[in-house]
Design a protein around this motif. Structure first.
Motif, PDB file in Angstrom:
ATOM      1  N   THR A  88      -1.254   5.290  -2.570  1.00 39.74           N
ATOM      2  CA  THR A  88      -1.490   4.374  -3.690  1.00 39.74           C
ATOM      3  C   THR A  88      -0.466   4.599  -4.795  1.00 39.74           C
ATOM      4  OG1 THR A  88      -3.864   4.342  -3.220  1.00 39.74           O
ATOM      5  CG2 THR A  88      -3.169   3.601  -5.396  1.00 39.74           C
TER       6      THR A  88
ATOM      7  N   PHE B 294       2.870   3.297  -3.745  1.00 45.11           N
ATOM      8  CA  PHE B 294       2.876   1.838  -3.859  1.00 45.11           C
ATOM      9  C   PHE B 294       3.158   1.414  -5.298  1.00 45.11           C
ATOM     10  CE2 PHE B 294       0.882  -2.342  -4.304  1.00 45.11           C
ATOM     11  CZ  PHE B 294       1.302  -2.995  -3.155  1.00 45.11           C
ATOM     12  N   GLY B 295       2.453   2.017  -6.245  1.00 47.31           N
ATOM     13  CA  GLY B 295       2.642   1.685  -7.656  1.00 47.31           C
ATOM     14  C   GLY B 295       4.031   2.056  -8.142  1.00 47.31           C
TER      15      GLY B 295
ATOM     16  N   SER C 139       6.762   2.262  -6.375  1.00 44.08           N
ATOM     17  CA  SER C 139       7.734   1.344  -5.768  1.00 44.08           C
ATOM     18  C   SER C 139       7.765   0.007  -6.503  1.00 44.08           C
ATOM     19  CB  SER C 139       7.391   1.115  -4.291  1.00 44.08           C
ATOM     20  OG  SER C 139       7.405   2.335  -3.573  1.00 44.08           O
ATOM     21  N   LEU C 140       6.589  -0.517  -6.833  1.00 45.56           N
ATOM     22  CA  LEU C 140       6.528  -1.786  -7.559  1.00 45.56           C
ATOM     23  C   LEU C 140       7.164  -1.659  -8.941  1.00 45.56           C
ATOM     24  CD1 LEU C 140       2.960  -3.161  -6.709  1.00 45.56           C
ATOM     25  CD2 LEU C 140       5.149  -3.767  -5.676  1.00 45.56           C
TER      26      LEU C 140
ATOM     27  N   SER D  92       3.358  -7.198   6.078  1.00 42.90           N
ATOM     28  CA  SER D  92       4.031  -6.417   5.035  1.00 42.90           C
ATOM     29  C   SER D  92       4.492  -5.081   5.593  1.00 42.90           C
ATOM     30  CB  SER D  92       3.094  -6.186   3.844  1.00 42.90           C
ATOM     31  OG  SER D  92       2.783  -7.399   3.193  1.00 42.90           O
TER      32      SER D  92
ATOM     33  N   GLY E  78       3.030   3.898   1.404  1.00 42.44           N
ATOM     34  CA  GLY E  78       2.934   3.128   0.160  1.00 42.44           C
ATOM     35  C   GLY E  78       4.232   2.430  -0.169  1.00 42.44           C
TER      36      GLY E  78
ATOM     37  N   ALA F 119       4.760  -1.697  -0.177  1.00 42.55           N
ATOM     38  CA  ALA F 119       5.232  -2.333  -1.408  1.00 42.55           C
ATOM     39  C   ALA F 119       6.488  -3.153  -1.153  1.00 42.55           C
ATOM     40  CB  ALA F 119       5.486  -1.278  -2.478  1.00 42.55           C
TER      41      ALA F 119
END
Length: 271
Positions: free
Chosen positions: A10, A13-14, A16-17, A184, A215, A219
């Protein structure tokens, strides 16, 4: 295959965004595109074909725009936009999302991905990486193998999902979400593999290593998926941004640039 706790994925993922918006400034400031056309006429031909392919996606968007502005009233226009969102969620753009079209675009734009990734690593590491025609050909062959593998596996998984939700129709509202996640993942892996390839990992090793950074994979795959929705511009800009972003992200989170066999750096120590 080494898996990590969900909270780590998680945070990946955050992270990377958060990096993705900064990537555009990095590309502009560092002029990553310089030297891209030095790979010969074949590379230029691939780019032209990819651009022409992007034009095909415009018709989908224009058709939707015409329906919105051709609506008789505001309610009908809103309903049309709702149908567009529903179609997107359900993957009704079969040509793009339920076929190998997106992987074909990746293959055609490999010269862009290859160059942008190599130049970014040069800047991050401070080490000049000389790449010739043979390096590009090797990268192109690998992208074809990876794209074909991802396309086949994606179709198999999506078919299984379709059968399962066909039996348990009461849960079919979950299918679009899972279908998006599957696409994805495979699209994201095709991007992350470009980074892993720079450090000598085989495709098999790359698959196993990428699971530690699921993650990041999700992303980048989701980002690329969305970029493909933007007619023409997104088709070309998506691979460029993703190629640079994956280098910045993985250089920060992984340790391939220091020692391939060393255990990956704990995400909590750097984020």
């Amino acid at each position: 295959m080494q898996l990590r706790p969900l909270r780590v994925y998680t945070r990946q993922f955050g992270f990377s965004l958060a990096i993705l918006p900064r990537t555009i400034s990095f590309i502009r400031e560092q002029k990553i595109w310089k030297g891209m056309l030095s790979y010969g006429w074949v590379a230029r031909l691939f780019i032209i074909i990819a651009l022409l392919g992007g034009l095909k996606f415009i018709s989908l968007f224009v058709n939707w725009i015409n329906k919105v502005f051709g609506a008789n009233d505001a309610a009908e226009a809103i309903a049309t936009m709702g149908l567009f969102a529903k179609d997107l969620a359900l993957g009704s753009y079969e040509m793009l999302f339920s076929s190998g079209s997106k992987y074909i675009m990746l293959i055609l734009l490999e010269v862009v991905v290859f160059h942008f990734a190599r130049r970014t690593l040069e800047i991050l590491t401070g080490n000049e990486a000389k790449a010739g025609w043979k390096d590009f050909v090797d990268a192109q062959i690998r992208m074809i193998k990876v794209a074909f593998r991802c396309w086949v596996l994606e179709m198999i998984v999506l078919t299984i999902l379709s059968v399962v939700f066909g039996i348990f129709s009461i849960l079919d509202f979950i299918e679009p979400v899972l279908a998006l996640a599957v696409q994805s993942y495979f699209l994201g892996f095709a991007v992350v593999d470009n980074y892993n390839e720079q450090f000598g990992l085989s495709i098999k090793e790359s698959v196993a290593y990428a699971w530690q950074y699921l993650g990041v994979v999700m992303a980048l795959g989701l980002f690329f998926y969305i970029m493909l929705l933007i007619p023409f511009i997104g088709t070309v800009a998506g691979p460029c941004i993703a190629a640079v972003a994956v280098c910045i992200i993985m250089y920060k989170l992984s340790d391939l640039h220091t020692m391939k066999d060393k255990p990956a750096v704990d995400l909590e120590e750097i984020v």
